[in-house]
Design an enzyme around this catalytic site. Structure first.
Site, PDB file in Angstrom:
ATOM      1  NE  ARG A  16      42.498  34.556  39.974  1.00 54.80           N
ATOM      2  CZ  ARG A  16      43.823  34.392  39.876  1.00 54.80           C
ATOM      3  NH1 ARG A  16      44.608  35.367  39.494  1.00 54.80           N
ATOM      4  NH2 ARG A  16      44.356  33.211  40.158  1.00 54.80           N
ATOM      5  CE1 TYR A  20      52.647  27.515  32.963  1.00 52.68           C
ATOM      6  CE2 TYR A  20      54.041  28.277  31.177  1.00 52.68           C
ATOM      7  CZ  TYR A  20      52.801  28.177  31.761  1.00 52.68           C
ATOM      8  OH  TYR A  20      51.711  28.745  31.146  1.00 52.68           O
ATOM      9  CB  ALA A  51      58.350  19.912  31.552  1.00 55.71           C
TER      10      ALA A  51
HETATM   11  P1  NAP Z   1      45.937  33.512  36.031  1.00 57.73           P
HETATM   12  O1  NAP Z   1      45.563  34.927  35.759  1.00 57.73           O
HETATM   13  O2  NAP Z   1      46.961  33.216  37.062  1.00 57.73           O
HETATM   14  O3  NAP Z   1      44.628  32.648  36.305  1.00 57.73           O
HETATM   15  C1  NAP Z   1      44.759  31.290  36.547  1.00 57.73           C
HETATM   16  C2  NAP Z   1      43.377  30.695  36.644  1.00 57.73           C
HETATM   17  O4  NAP Z   1      43.528  29.287  36.888  1.00 57.73           O
HETATM   18  C3  NAP Z   1      42.593  31.282  37.789  1.00 57.73           C
HETATM   19  O5  NAP Z   1      41.263  31.471  37.365  1.00 57.73           O
HETATM   20  C4  NAP Z   1      42.673  30.190  38.849  1.00 57.73           C
HETATM   21  O6  NAP Z   1      41.536  30.092  39.677  1.00 57.73           O
HETATM   22  C5  NAP Z   1      42.736  28.951  38.004  1.00 57.73           C
HETATM   23  N1  NAP Z   1      43.324  27.821  38.729  1.00 57.73           N
HETATM   24  C6  NAP Z   1      44.580  27.698  39.199  1.00 57.73           C
HETATM   25  N2  NAP Z   1      44.729  26.519  39.827  1.00 57.73           N
HETATM   26  C7  NAP Z   1      43.523  25.888  39.758  1.00 57.73           C
HETATM   27  C8  NAP Z   1      43.035  24.647  40.195  1.00 57.73           C
HETATM   28  N3  NAP Z   1      43.826  23.798  40.860  1.00 57.73           N
HETATM   29  N4  NAP Z   1      41.756  24.318  39.938  1.00 57.73           N
HETATM   30  C9  NAP Z   1      40.938  25.179  39.269  1.00 57.73           C
HETATM   31  N5  NAP Z   1      41.343  26.375  38.819  1.00 57.73           N
HETATM   32  C10 NAP Z   1      42.625  26.725  39.057  1.00 57.73           C
HETATM   33  O7  NAP Z   1      46.490  32.836  34.691  1.00 57.73           O
HETATM   34  P2  NAP Z   1      46.199  33.109  33.141  1.00 57.73           P
HETATM   35  O8  NAP Z   1      47.353  33.884  32.637  1.00 57.73           O
HETATM   36  O9  NAP Z   1      44.837  33.571  32.926  1.00 57.73           O
HETATM   37  O10 NAP Z   1      46.403  31.617  32.610  1.00 57.73           O
HETATM   38  C11 NAP Z   1      45.337  30.795  32.167  1.00 57.73           C
HETATM   39  C12 NAP Z   1      45.929  29.630  31.406  1.00 57.73           C
HETATM   40  O11 NAP Z   1      46.701  30.133  30.309  1.00 57.73           O
HETATM   41  C13 NAP Z   1      46.906  28.773  32.229  1.00 57.73           C
HETATM   42  O12 NAP Z   1      46.780  27.421  31.877  1.00 57.73           O
HETATM   43  C14 NAP Z   1      48.268  29.313  31.816  1.00 57.73           C
HETATM   44  O13 NAP Z   1      49.285  28.359  32.037  1.00 57.73           O
HETATM   45  C15 NAP Z   1      47.995  29.575  30.359  1.00 57.73           C
HETATM   46  N6  NAP Z   1      48.923  30.515  29.727  1.00 57.73           N
HETATM   47  C16 NAP Z   1      49.061  31.800  30.194  1.00 57.73           C
HETATM   48  C17 NAP Z   1      49.943  32.657  29.541  1.00 57.73           C
HETATM   49  C18 NAP Z   1      50.147  34.081  29.965  1.00 57.73           C
HETATM   50  O14 NAP Z   1      51.055  34.750  29.426  1.00 57.73           O
HETATM   51  N7  NAP Z   1      49.372  34.616  30.887  1.00 57.73           N
HETATM   52  C19 NAP Z   1      50.686  32.210  28.449  1.00 57.73           C
HETATM   53  C20 NAP Z   1      50.511  30.904  27.994  1.00 57.73           C
HETATM   54  C21 NAP Z   1      49.629  30.074  28.646  1.00 57.73           C
HETATM   55  P3  NAP Z   1      41.460  30.856  41.115  1.00 57.73           P
HETATM   56  O15 NAP Z   1      41.466  32.287  40.760  1.00 57.73           O
HETATM   57  O16 NAP Z   1      40.192  30.428  41.723  1.00 57.73           O
HETATM   58  O17 NAP Z   1      42.673  30.431  41.845  1.00 57.73           O
END
Ligand code: NAP
Length: 258
Positions: free
Chosen positions: A16, A157, A159
């Site tokens: 995702r 978060y 941190a």
């Molecule tokens: P998201 O849409 O919530 O997707 C999170 C992904 O992480 C999902 O594919 C989920 O898998 C996976 N995940 C969560 N816990 C897991 C675990 N214990 N083991 C394996 N997979 C796990 O988030 P996103 O926005 O795409 O974020 C991706 C990364 O970018 C994260 O590290 C987030 O902190 C970082 N980030 C996001 C933003 C933003 O604005 N969106 C900004 C800065 C950084 P499942 O679907 O199978 O649960």
């Protein structure tokens, strides 16, 4: 000289959001991809089908990044089915909003176990093979939160993302002599379930507008904006680029301080 078609990439949380875009982008360049997921197996299978439809190779593999033995099993599975892992993208992450008043220790621990320990586990699981082959590209997905953005409710978060940032630099020092680069991307505010999922349509409209106004480029980010930067760091010809954190945030202007 390695080429993109020699690459086998593992993308944690690849079903995702940002991880999905990264997996599809790496596959488009020619890498075989292992789409890791924790809960959303169907979404992971869809990404696999998309890659295959484009003529690429992909598998889906369930493993919680907080669980080291499970991650070891997943890496072994990726190597058996796709070949030696050359790229690891530590993208899996979770966020729980809290302030000092609403702090919840269990939620903080869960964020740490996924956002920081997950990077340690997956890196440790791939490093023996990468060292033996004297080649590897590790890219961590940190966040601009690690540097101190002004978004309320993000302190804990942030941190965990600061941990991701320092682990990137220190692991680069440890693994560089064996031909492995370690870098990170620090995304700004991106349109995914993480940011959009818990908000009403009205809340989303307000926050999208507010963040767009704080960005030099005048919009929020899309997952593909991050995938492009990850591919740059993971590229075979990025071998002299390590210990760096690239901010991809459209030029945000609302940091706590510099
Ligand atoms: P998201 O849409 O919530 O997707 C999170 C992904 O992480 C999902 O594919 C989920 O898998 C996976 N995940 C969560 N816990 C897991 C675990 N214990 N083991 C394996 N997979 C796990 O988030 P996103 O926005 O795409 O974020 C991706 C990364 O970018 C994260 O590290 C987030 O902190 C970082 N980030 C996001 C933003 C933003 O604005 N969106 C900004 C800065 C950084 P499942 O679907 O199978 O649960």
């Amino acid at each position: 000289m390695m080429t993109w078609s020699d690459q086998v990439a593992v993308v944690t949380g690849g079903a995702r959001g940002i991880g999905r875009a990264i997996a599809l982008h790496l596959a488009e360049r020619g890498a075989a991809v292992c789409i890791n997921y924790a809960a959303h197996g169907e979404a992971a299978e869809k990404v696999v089908q998309e890659v295959k439809a484009g003529g690429g190779r992909a598998i889906a593999a369930r493993a919680d990044v907080a669980d080291f033995p499970a991650i070891q099993v997943m890496i072994a599975q990726a190597e058996t089915q796709l070949g030696p892992v050359t790229i690891l993208v530590n993208n899996a992450g979770v966020v729980y909003q809290a302030t000092l008043d609403t702090f919840d220790h269990e939620q903080f621990e869960r964020m740490r176990r996924v956002n920081a320990d997950g990077i340690i586990h997956a890196t440790r699981a791939v490093m023996a093979g990468m060292r033996a082959r004297h080649y590897g590209r590790i890219v961590n997905v940190a966040s601009i939160a690690a540097f101190g953005t002004a978004l309320p409710g993000n302190a804990f978060y942030a941190a965990t993302k600061a941990e991701a940032a320092i682990l990137t630099k220190r692991f680069a020092m440890e693994l560089g002599p064996q031909g492995i680069t370690v870098n990170a991307v620090a995304p700004g505010f991106i349109r995914t379930d993480m940011t959009q999922g818990k908000r009403s349509a009205a809340e989303w409209e307000a926050i999208e507008k507010a963040i767009a106004e704080r960005s030099i480029m005048g919009r929020i980010g899309e997952p593909a904006d991050i995938a492009n930067a990850v591919a740059f760091l993971a590229a075979p010809d990025s071998g002299w680029l390590t210990a760096q954190i690239i901010t991809v945030d459209g030029g945000r202007m609302d940091y706590v301080g510099h």
